[in-house]
Motif scaffolding. Sequence first.
Motif, PDB file in Angstrom:
ATOM      1  N   UNK A  42      51.892   5.433  56.244  1.00 63.89           N
ATOM      2  CA  UNK A  42      51.900   4.343  55.265  1.00 63.89           C
ATOM      3  C   UNK A  42      50.511   3.956  54.766  1.00 63.89           C
ATOM      4  N   UNK A  43      50.492   3.317  53.614  1.00 61.82           N
ATOM      5  CA  UNK A  43      49.275   2.682  53.132  1.00 61.82           C
ATOM      6  C   UNK A  43      49.050   1.400  53.928  1.00 61.82           C
ATOM      7  N   UNK A  44      47.792   1.042  54.093  1.00 63.68           N
ATOM      8  CA  UNK A  44      47.439  -0.157  54.843  1.00 63.68           C
ATOM      9  C   UNK A  44      46.427  -0.951  54.023  1.00 63.68           C
ATOM     10  N   UNK A  45      46.616  -2.267  53.934  1.00 66.38           N
ATOM     11  CA  UNK A  45      45.691  -3.108  53.183  1.00 66.38           C
ATOM     12  C   UNK A  45      44.263  -2.953  53.699  1.00 66.38           C
ATOM     13  N   UNK A  46      43.321  -2.841  52.779  1.00 63.51           N
ATOM     14  CA  UNK A  46      41.879  -2.745  53.060  1.00 63.51           C
ATOM     15  C   UNK A  46      41.452  -1.375  53.569  1.00 63.51           C
ATOM     16  N   UNK A  47      42.392  -0.444  53.720  1.00 67.10           N
ATOM     17  CA  UNK A  47      42.054   0.882  54.256  1.00 67.10           C
ATOM     18  C   UNK A  47      42.374   1.973  53.246  1.00 67.10           C
ATOM     19  N   UNK A  48      41.624   3.050  53.347  1.00 61.12           N
ATOM     20  CA  UNK A  48      41.976   4.272  52.643  1.00 61.12           C
ATOM     21  C   UNK A  48      42.669   5.185  53.643  1.00 61.12           C
ATOM     22  N   UNK A  49      43.862   5.646  53.273  1.00 57.07           N
ATOM     23  CA  UNK A  49      44.619   6.549  54.144  1.00 57.07           C
ATOM     24  C   UNK A  49      44.311   7.985  53.748  1.00 57.07           C
ATOM     25  N   UNK A  50      43.753   8.753  54.678  1.00 51.53           N
ATOM     26  CA  UNK A  50      43.441  10.160  54.436  1.00 51.53           C
ATOM     27  C   UNK A  50      44.449  11.020  55.196  1.00 51.53           C
ATOM     28  N   UNK A  51      45.395  11.634  54.529  1.00 48.15           N
ATOM     29  CA  UNK A  51      46.402  12.454  55.236  1.00 48.15           C
ATOM     30  C   UNK A  51      45.798  13.669  55.925  1.00 48.15           C
ATOM     31  N   UNK A  52      44.659  14.150  55.414  1.00 50.22           N
ATOM     32  CA  UNK A  52      44.066  15.372  55.980  1.00 50.22           C
ATOM     33  C   UNK A  52      42.547  15.262  55.984  1.00 50.22           C
ATOM     34  N   UNK A  53      42.021  14.483  56.904  1.00 57.17           N
ATOM     35  CA  UNK A  53      40.575  14.357  57.062  1.00 57.17           C
ATOM     36  C   UNK A  53      40.057  15.619  57.743  1.00 57.17           C
ATOM     37  N   UNK A  54      39.058  16.252  57.193  1.00 51.78           N
ATOM     38  CA  UNK A  54      38.518  17.481  57.767  1.00 51.78           C
ATOM     39  C   UNK A  54      37.567  17.114  58.897  1.00 51.78           C
ATOM     40  N   UNK A  55      37.946  17.469  60.122  1.00 48.99           N
ATOM     41  CA  UNK A  55      37.108  17.167  61.274  1.00 48.99           C
ATOM     42  C   UNK A  55      36.265  18.368  61.703  1.00 48.99           C
ATOM     43  N   UNK A  56      36.658  19.555  61.259  1.00 48.56           N
ATOM     44  CA  UNK A  56      35.900  20.772  61.558  1.00 48.56           C
ATOM     45  C   UNK A  56      36.459  21.877  60.671  1.00 48.56           C
ATOM     46  N   UNK A  57      35.832  23.020  60.675  1.00 50.09           N
ATOM     47  CA  UNK A  57      36.308  24.128  59.850  1.00 50.09           C
ATOM     48  C   UNK A  57      37.770  24.433  60.169  1.00 50.09           C
ATOM     49  N   UNK A  58      38.624  24.162  59.221  1.00 52.48           N
ATOM     50  CA  UNK A  58      40.041  24.472  59.392  1.00 52.48           C
ATOM     51  C   UNK A  58      40.834  23.443  60.154  1.00 52.48           C
ATOM     52  N   UNK A  59      40.194  22.466  60.762  1.00 55.83           N
ATOM     53  CA  UNK A  59      40.887  21.448  61.547  1.00 55.83           C
ATOM     54  C   UNK A  59      40.938  20.141  60.754  1.00 55.83           C
ATOM     55  N   UNK A  60      42.162  19.627  60.563  1.00 58.63           N
ATOM     56  CA  UNK A  60      42.351  18.414  59.780  1.00 58.63           C
ATOM     57  C   UNK A  60      43.178  17.409  60.570  1.00 58.63           C
ATOM     58  N   UNK A  61      42.929  16.136  60.284  1.00 58.39           N
ATOM     59  CA  UNK A  61      43.602  15.067  61.022  1.00 58.39           C
ATOM     60  C   UNK A  61      43.806  13.877  60.087  1.00 58.39           C
ATOM     61  N   UNK A  62      44.967  13.221  60.124  1.00 56.41           N
ATOM     62  CA  UNK A  62      45.139  11.989  59.346  1.00 56.41           C
ATOM     63  C   UNK A  62      44.296  10.858  59.955  1.00 56.41           C
ATOM     64  N   UNK A  63      43.637  10.090  59.093  1.00 51.59           N
ATOM     65  CA  UNK A  63      42.856   8.942  59.561  1.00 51.59           C
ATOM     66  C   UNK A  63      42.968   7.809  58.549  1.00 51.59           C
ATOM     67  N   UNK A  64      42.691   6.599  59.039  1.00 43.31           N
ATOM     68  CA  UNK A  64      42.489   5.435  58.186  1.00 43.31           C
ATOM     69  C   UNK A  64      41.024   5.018  58.297  1.00 43.31           C
TER      70      UNK A  64
END
Length: 405
Positions: A42-64
């Motif tokens: 979900x979207x959250x007030x005051x936050x940007x929701x990133x469905x696929x934050x790149x944490x390393x080459x080829x590795x992605x993670x959802x973050x707020x």
Amino acid sequence: MLLSFIFHLVALASASVLHRRQQVNQNPTVGGDPDHGWKAFPQVNDATAYPSWVVNDGAQLPVYQTSGLNNSEVTRAVIVLPARPRDCWYYWNVVNNALYNATFHDSSIRREDISIMAPCFFTQADMDAGATGDDVLLWGMTTWIDGKANILPSSVINFSSFDVLDALVSYYMDTQAFPNLNTVVVGGHSAGGQMTQRYATLRKSTENDDRLHFWIANPGSLCWLTAERPMPNSSCIDPDKYKYGLESNFPAYATSDTNRLGRDGIVSRYIGRNLHYAWGTADNGPGDISCEALAQGRTHLERGRNFVAMLEKLTGGIPALSTVDWIEGVSHSNEGMMNSEEGIDKLFRYASNATARNVNVSSAAGSRSSSSPYVTPSQTGDVMKTKSLSFIFILVLPLVFHVII
């Protein structure tokens, strides 16, 4: 004329109070559940929701992450870890509301200075239910808490949840991206507190360790530093294996370090870190009921008291960079812990032991001042100060009497 004046006075007072209203955002509602999987990201007030934050080459993670900040103004980052249900949106929102609480009562804490991030450690059930895509990192139901490797996607192999935390900490520690950032706090409550404490135990040393703090609140169990247990159980085969101890069974993330350092080296590195423990004095729930956890104590609070007693017996006593807070009257509540005076201090203000408040770190729970200005869990919602209202009546009361006379 008098009646008109009084109505005008009341309207003026109400406007002043509303102007000083503390903002509290509602927690998002998400379909699904932690057992069968979450159905949305979900979207959250005051936050940007990133469905696929790149944490390393080829590795992605959802973050707020906090929206709308100028990175050059950010002086502090808080990376908040979820509890066992993996509801990262909820934990981001709770910390954000605690920040509203903090800035409402302390002008030295500014929202524009603090970036909040919440990583989401999803499972295959969450992917199947619709919360995330098939290109992001997934773990077993609880294996992310201990630093185990991901199970999907197949294109990313042996990526620990602690590798994720390393990447997020490094992101904030980058002086090119955040030139004025002084402190990164990794923190969590309950299972998030467990993850924080174990990450602090196994994280490799870096040149930025002096700027990294760990906030460990109401963990269900801990990684014990010594081989002895306060409540040994003969039926428990080996309570000192990781994740409950330091004998063996470490995740691949830490194997090279643990083999090289041994117990003494791991403990020495751990106690040299900025560690902030917090327990609610009413947290009498059993939490983890495994024999390994019960060997540490019967409840969250009892395990906390026993762990602090163990720290006190170390050479030199409580480590110099560690603090211990006993949050009076709070049970197993992330909102209660994060909105406490001590929680706000460690999350948003605390810089070093040189500026630490005097806290009771004895094995018996201490208490905090009952005059704390911070909002308690029962006071969440649109909380308003009454000082401005009182001030207005004090200011205009003589005028009222003058009109009457």
